[in-house]
Scaffold this active site. Sequence first.
Site, PDB file in Angstrom:
ATOM      1  N   ASP A 132      -4.562   5.276   6.208  1.00  0.00           N
ATOM      2  CA  ASP A 132      -5.120   6.463   6.845  1.00  0.00           C
ATOM      3  C   ASP A 132      -6.190   5.995   7.837  1.00  0.00           C
ATOM      4  OD1 ASP A 132      -5.947   9.026   7.350  1.00  0.00           O
ATOM      5  OD2 ASP A 132      -6.704   9.451   5.363  1.00  0.00           O
ATOM      6  N   GLU A 182       0.843  -1.207   0.000  1.00  0.00           N
ATOM      7  CA  GLU A 182       0.000   0.000   0.000  1.00  0.00           C
ATOM      8  C   GLU A 182       0.874   1.252   0.000  1.00  0.00           C
ATOM      9  OE1 GLU A 182      -2.887   1.437  -0.092  1.00  0.00           O
ATOM     10  OE2 GLU A 182      -4.342   0.554   1.268  1.00  0.00           O
TER      11      GLU A 182
HETATM   12  P1  5GP Z   1      -7.825   4.638   4.160  1.00  0.00           P
HETATM   13  O1  5GP Z   1      -8.796   3.672   3.546  1.00  0.00           O
HETATM   14  O2  5GP Z   1      -6.787   3.983   5.031  1.00  0.00           O
HETATM   15  O3  5GP Z   1      -8.513   5.789   4.807  1.00  0.00           O
HETATM   16  O4  5GP Z   1      -7.096   5.339   2.969  1.00  0.00           O
HETATM   17  C1  5GP Z   1      -6.183   4.715   2.156  1.00  0.00           C
HETATM   18  C2  5GP Z   1      -6.101   5.424   0.813  1.00  0.00           C
HETATM   19  O5  5GP Z   1      -6.463   6.808   0.918  1.00  0.00           O
HETATM   20  C3  5GP Z   1      -4.692   5.407   0.329  1.00  0.00           C
HETATM   21  O6  5GP Z   1      -4.419   4.249  -0.425  1.00  0.00           O
HETATM   22  C4  5GP Z   1      -4.628   6.677  -0.503  1.00  0.00           C
HETATM   23  O7  5GP Z   1      -5.051   6.430  -1.809  1.00  0.00           O
HETATM   24  C5  5GP Z   1      -5.610   7.614   0.174  1.00  0.00           C
HETATM   25  N1  5GP Z   1      -4.928   8.562   1.085  1.00  0.00           N
HETATM   26  C6  5GP Z   1      -4.920   8.569   2.426  1.00  0.00           C
HETATM   27  N2  5GP Z   1      -4.189   9.586   2.919  1.00  0.00           N
HETATM   28  C7  5GP Z   1      -3.705  10.239   1.832  1.00  0.00           C
HETATM   29  C8  5GP Z   1      -2.825  11.375   1.677  1.00  0.00           C
HETATM   30  O8  5GP Z   1      -2.327  12.012   2.627  1.00  0.00           O
HETATM   31  N3  5GP Z   1      -2.555  11.730   0.393  1.00  0.00           N
HETATM   32  C9  5GP Z   1      -3.069  11.068  -0.696  1.00  0.00           C
HETATM   33  N4  5GP Z   1      -2.710  11.515  -1.893  1.00  0.00           N
HETATM   34  N5  5GP Z   1      -3.870   9.993  -0.571  1.00  0.00           N
HETATM   35  C10 5GP Z   1      -4.176   9.586   0.678  1.00  0.00           C
END
Ligand code: 5GP
Length: 174
Positions: A101, A97
């Site tokens: 987040d 990954e």
């Molecule tokens: P989660 O499902 O853990 O909230 O998010 C994962 C996905 O969110 C990551 O694979 C990425 O695509 C996006 N994401 C989370 N934080 C960021 C960030 O700070 N910048 C960017 N560009 N994408 C993020």
Amino acid sequence: MKNQRLELFLEQRKIAERVAQLAQNISADYQDKDLVLVCVLKGAFFFFVDLIRRLTVTPLIDFVAASSYHRQGSMGRVSLSPVFSTSIRGRDVLIIEDIIDTGLTYRTLTNYFSLREPASLRLCTLLDKPSERRTELIQPDYVGFVVPDRFLVGYGLDCDERYRELPDIHILTT
Ligand code: 5GP
């Protein structure tokens, strides 16, 4: 684009050093295993390519597309597109990954791959933003850098499909 500012956060040299260490650890851990490395598109593609070129083991390679982000906030829902073609039953799967987040993407991927009965299932992320985690139980097995709750772009990470091409990682502010 207008009013967006980039602040350098992680230089490519530092990223390369850390990626080399991760590749070394993964190679040691997966010696004599039937390893399948899964790149989570799109954001992990820079990291994935740099990582696999430094491995000393020979894995099978595959891809899965996941989307959860809408501009700068998580939609709270994750969809996976099945571009995946390798049979993972009985194999050791390591998901690669870009960033964890809230952990929702991780949870969705874990559910998807667990159903396919791998011998083991682990996760490697370049960046970990633990302050945003919504699911306590989520703990990646390999982490490049723990990062603060800022919106990051570059080295594969985008904002509306822009900035992925940048070799360094930046904080994006508007
Ligand atoms: P989660 O499902 O853990 O909230 O998010 C994962 C996905 O969110 C990551 O694979 C990425 O695509 C996006 N994401 C989370 N934080 C960021 C960030 O700070 N910048 C960017 N560009 N994408 C993020």
